[in-house]
Design a protein around this motif. Structure first.
Motif, PDB file in Angstrom:
ATOM      1  N   ARG A 263      59.819  27.164  54.288  1.00  0.00           N
ATOM      2  CA  ARG A 263      59.521  27.137  55.729  1.00  0.00           C
ATOM      3  C   ARG A 263      60.771  26.816  56.540  1.00  0.00           C
ATOM      4  NH1 ARG A 263      55.729  24.399  58.888  1.00  0.00           N
ATOM      5  NH2 ARG A 263      55.969  25.103  61.068  1.00  0.00           N
ATOM      6  N   ALA A 264      61.578  25.874  56.083  1.00  0.00           N
ATOM      7  CA  ALA A 264      62.822  25.550  56.789  1.00  0.00           C
ATOM      8  C   ALA A 264      63.732  26.771  56.844  1.00  0.00           C
ATOM      9  CB  ALA A 264      63.530  24.381  56.103  1.00  0.00           C
ATOM     10  N   GLN A 265      63.793  27.521  55.752  1.00  0.00           N
ATOM     11  CA  GLN A 265      64.587  28.744  55.721  1.00  0.00           C
ATOM     12  C   GLN A 265      64.054  29.752  56.740  1.00  0.00           C
ATOM     13  OE1 GLN A 265      67.336  29.778  54.377  1.00  0.00           O
ATOM     14  NE2 GLN A 265      67.209  31.885  53.632  1.00  0.00           N
ATOM     15  N   GLU A 266      62.742  29.877  56.848  1.00  0.00           N
ATOM     16  CA  GLU A 266      62.159  30.777  57.831  1.00  0.00           C
ATOM     17  C   GLU A 266      62.575  30.392  59.256  1.00  0.00           C
ATOM     18  OE1 GLU A 266      57.986  31.655  55.358  1.00  0.00           O
ATOM     19  OE2 GLU A 266      57.976  30.487  57.214  1.00  0.00           O
ATOM     20  N   TYR A 271      66.066  31.354  63.970  1.00  0.00           N
ATOM     21  CA  TYR A 271      67.043  30.834  64.932  1.00  0.00           C
ATOM     22  C   TYR A 271      68.336  31.653  64.877  1.00  0.00           C
ATOM     23  CZ  TYR A 271      70.078  27.484  67.330  1.00  0.00           C
ATOM     24  OH  TYR A 271      70.961  26.872  68.206  1.00  0.00           O
ATOM     25  N   ALA A 272      68.803  31.927  63.663  1.00  0.00           N
ATOM     26  CA  ALA A 272      70.077  32.632  63.508  1.00  0.00           C
ATOM     27  C   ALA A 272      70.005  34.067  64.017  1.00  0.00           C
ATOM     28  CB  ALA A 272      70.502  32.617  62.042  1.00  0.00           C
ATOM     29  N   ASN A 273      68.833  34.650  64.023  1.00  0.00           N
ATOM     30  CA  ASN A 273      68.686  36.010  64.533  1.00  0.00           C
ATOM     31  C   ASN A 273      68.509  36.054  66.051  1.00  0.00           C
ATOM     32  OD1 ASN A 273      68.406  38.373  62.411  1.00  0.00           O
ATOM     33  ND2 ASN A 273      67.567  36.544  61.444  1.00  0.00           N
ATOM     34  N   ARG A 274      67.990  34.995  66.620  1.00  0.00           N
ATOM     35  CA  ARG A 274      67.753  34.961  68.066  1.00  0.00           C
ATOM     36  C   ARG A 274      68.937  34.383  68.847  1.00  0.00           C
ATOM     37  NH1 ARG A 274      62.376  35.813  69.345  1.00  0.00           N
ATOM     38  NH2 ARG A 274      60.927  35.744  67.564  1.00  0.00           N
ATOM     39  N   LEU A 292      72.559  31.372  54.681  1.00  0.00           N
ATOM     40  CA  LEU A 292      71.176  31.803  54.507  1.00  0.00           C
ATOM     41  C   LEU A 292      71.016  32.641  53.243  1.00  0.00           C
ATOM     42  CD1 LEU A 292      70.312  32.657  58.216  1.00  0.00           C
ATOM     43  CD2 LEU A 292      69.557  30.672  56.897  1.00  0.00           C
ATOM     44  N   ALA A 293      72.047  33.414  52.902  1.00  0.00           N
ATOM     45  CA  ALA A 293      72.010  34.185  51.660  1.00  0.00           C
ATOM     46  C   ALA A 293      71.994  33.251  50.448  1.00  0.00           C
ATOM     47  CB  ALA A 293      73.204  35.121  51.587  1.00  0.00           C
ATOM     48  N   GLN A 294      72.843  32.221  50.486  1.00  0.00           N
ATOM     49  CA  GLN A 294      72.852  31.253  49.382  1.00  0.00           C
ATOM     50  C   GLN A 294      71.520  30.527  49.290  1.00  0.00           C
ATOM     51  OE1 GLN A 294      75.344  30.718  46.991  1.00  0.00           O
ATOM     52  NE2 GLN A 294      73.614  29.614  46.082  1.00  0.00           N
ATOM     53  N   ASN A 295      70.919  30.246  50.443  1.00  0.00           N
ATOM     54  CA  ASN A 295      69.595  29.630  50.432  1.00  0.00           C
ATOM     55  C   ASN A 295      68.588  30.503  49.695  1.00  0.00           C
ATOM     56  OD1 ASN A 295      70.510  27.463  51.874  1.00  0.00           O
ATOM     57  ND2 ASN A 295      69.305  27.864  53.718  1.00  0.00           N
ATOM     58  N   ARG A 296      68.606  31.794  49.966  1.00  0.00           N
ATOM     59  CA  ARG A 296      67.665  32.686  49.300  1.00  0.00           C
ATOM     60  C   ARG A 296      67.859  32.635  47.786  1.00  0.00           C
ATOM     61  NH1 ARG A 296      64.678  37.420  50.416  1.00  0.00           N
ATOM     62  NH2 ARG A 296      64.403  36.536  52.506  1.00  0.00           N
ATOM     63  N   ILE A 297      69.109  32.584  47.353  1.00  0.00           N
ATOM     64  CA  ILE A 297      69.401  32.486  45.914  1.00  0.00           C
ATOM     65  C   ILE A 297      68.872  31.170  45.351  1.00  0.00           C
ATOM     66  CG2 ILE A 297      71.251  32.307  44.208  1.00  0.00           C
ATOM     67  CD1 ILE A 297      72.908  34.147  46.138  1.00  0.00           C
ATOM     68  N   ASP A 339      70.195  21.307  53.834  1.00  0.00           N
ATOM     69  CA  ASP A 339      71.441  21.027  54.546  1.00  0.00           C
ATOM     70  C   ASP A 339      71.950  22.274  55.263  1.00  0.00           C
ATOM     71  OD1 ASP A 339      73.684  19.170  55.116  1.00  0.00           O
ATOM     72  OD2 ASP A 339      74.838  20.587  53.916  1.00  0.00           O
ATOM     73  N   ASN A 340      71.894  23.411  54.594  1.00  0.00           N
ATOM     74  CA  ASN A 340      72.321  24.657  55.228  1.00  0.00           C
ATOM     75  C   ASN A 340      71.456  24.998  56.437  1.00  0.00           C
ATOM     76  OD1 ASN A 340      74.487  25.201  53.541  1.00  0.00           O
ATOM     77  ND2 ASN A 340      73.337  26.555  52.181  1.00  0.00           N
ATOM     78  N   CYS A 341      70.163  24.755  56.334  1.00  0.00           N
ATOM     79  CA  CYS A 341      69.275  25.050  57.465  1.00  0.00           C
ATOM     80  C   CYS A 341      69.649  24.209  58.678  1.00  0.00           C
ATOM     81  CB  CYS A 341      67.820  24.817  57.074  1.00  0.00           C
ATOM     82  SG  CYS A 341      67.149  26.054  55.945  1.00  0.00           S
TER      83      CYS A 341
END
Length: 393
Positions: A263-266, A271-274, A292-297, A339-341
């Motif tokens: 959910r935090a990634q979502e 936010y990053a797209n808007r 965000l890519a590293q988060n997905r991994i 942390d990345n989020c």
């Protein structure tokens, strides 16, 4: 969310249940995340009752124990608990939260029929919360349970317990307690109705996390006298029972907090797209997009590690080594994600306007409870050394 969850080996029934849990958490529970009935020591009893009434109305109370009896497999439980964790309030609402989830699992495995009827049923129904009294202040049991200082002594057909406990999650407001103490035969566990005059709250600790009702308390146990039939299992078997509880409980933490980080990634992705800076959306800046890519991994690796450990436990194996490995890998990966989020969202990420900063705080605590990363690595290193010695003999 469904695209992130490995579906192989999970029954259609469990997947359907998981989908219902996800819809409930997103549509019903998430709007309560800004509810003022939350404080420094967790959601209030009023809020807990409100959310659980809604879960009952939806037919989703304690979904991992359908019908109040048979427990889902660990892999099926993962499908449900990951979804329950999509909001920090989800596990509270659905009765999948710690420490109750782990305590229900332990009682289901060890308690007699009479003790199940008296103590387990109200937990499964969501009418009661529980606390697990194991950790102690300095000099006592913590990561090393063999240091336990709380004592239990037989007195006729009763046992008398004395000692101090700390970091006891949910003790305030709990109706069921599992107390761990040391006898001449070894560690023992007892079930007790709460509140009890012999179990006194010294203080509620102010901690970095605050998602669990009742917070974390320091407790004094002064001549707690309990009938012998309230002992859980047999005298001297307490450490073994603790492992019965802790191995799957570590895994359940991984499940719930994986959902929270999804959910935090979502939120961070939205936010990053808007949000725009330097003429383009933040997502198009490599410094942001790569996080965000590293988060997905990391999320996918955490998911697969969690399901692997679930399969080990479902096979009937003890699972201590696997749960230690999983707890380390998942908690560290989710810390990076959280942390990345926060970093992606900048100033907005450290406000309470979204759940991102709360998830960050909760995951930071997760790296410590149920065994800090370093303790699990120390234990794993010891096993590596023992395994090597076996090859030399």
């Amino acid at each position: 969310m469904s695209a992130l969850l490995e579906r192989r080996g999970i029954s259609d029934r469990a997947l359907d249940l998981a989908d219902k849990v996800e819809a409930f958490v997103r549509d019903v529970v998430a709007p309560f995340e800004q509810d003022p009935r939350q404080g420094a020591h967790g959601p209030s009893e009023e809020l807990v009752a409100d959310l659980r009434d809604r879960a009952r109305a939806a037919g989703l109370m304690t979904p991992h124990i359908p019908g109040g009896t048979g427990h889902l497999t660990q892999r099926e439980t993962a499908a449900v608990l990951i979804r329950s964790g999509l909001s920090p309030l989800g596990p509270v609402a659905l009765n999948t939260a710690a420490p109750d989830e782990g305590n229900m699992f332990l009682l289901g495995k060890v308690a007699s029929d009479d003790l199940k009827d008296r103590f387990l049923k109200p937990l499964v129904s969501g009418d009661a919360r529980s606390a697990f009294f194991m950790t102690e202040p300095d000099g006592g049991a913590g990561s090393d349970p063999s240091m336990m200082q709380t004592t239990c002594k037989p007195d006729g057909n009763h046992w008398v317990i004395n000692g101090r406990k700390t970091y006891i999650t949910g003790a305030v407001g709990a109706k069921v307690g599992i107390v761990m103490a040391k006898s001449d035969d070894g560690a023992c566990m007892f079930l007790v109705d709460l509140p009890h005059p012999a179990i006194k709250t010294v203080r509620i600790l102010d901690t970095i996390d605050n998602s669990m009702p009742g917070g974390h308390a320091e407790i004094e146990i002064d001549n707690l006298r309990l009938p012998a039939d309230q002992m859980l299992g047999a005298a001297g078997e307490g450490f073994r029972y603790a492992q019965v509880r802790l191995a799957p409980a570590r895994l359940s933490h991984c499940m719930r907090w994986l959902g929270a980080c999804v959910r935090a990634q979502e939120i961070a992705t939205d936010y990053a797209n808007r949000r725009h800076a330097f003429g383009k959306p933040l997502i198009e800046h490599e410094g942001v997009g790569f996080m965000l890519a590293q988060n997905r991994i990391d999320l996918k690796q955490a998911e697969l590690m969690t399901l692997w450990c679930a399969d080990v436990l479902d096979s009937g194996a003890y699972g201590t080594t696997e749960s230690s490995m999983t707890k380390v890998a998942v908690s560290e990966a989710l810390m990076r994600v959280a942390d990345n989020c926060v970093q992606v969202m900048g100033g907005q990420g450290v406000t309470a306007d979204t759940i991102v900063e709360k998830v960050f705080r909760e995951i930071r605590a997760f790296r410590i409870y149920d065994g800090p990363t370093e303790v699990h690595k120390w234990s794993l290193a010891g096993k590596i050394a023992r395994d090597w010695k076996k090859t030399q003999s």
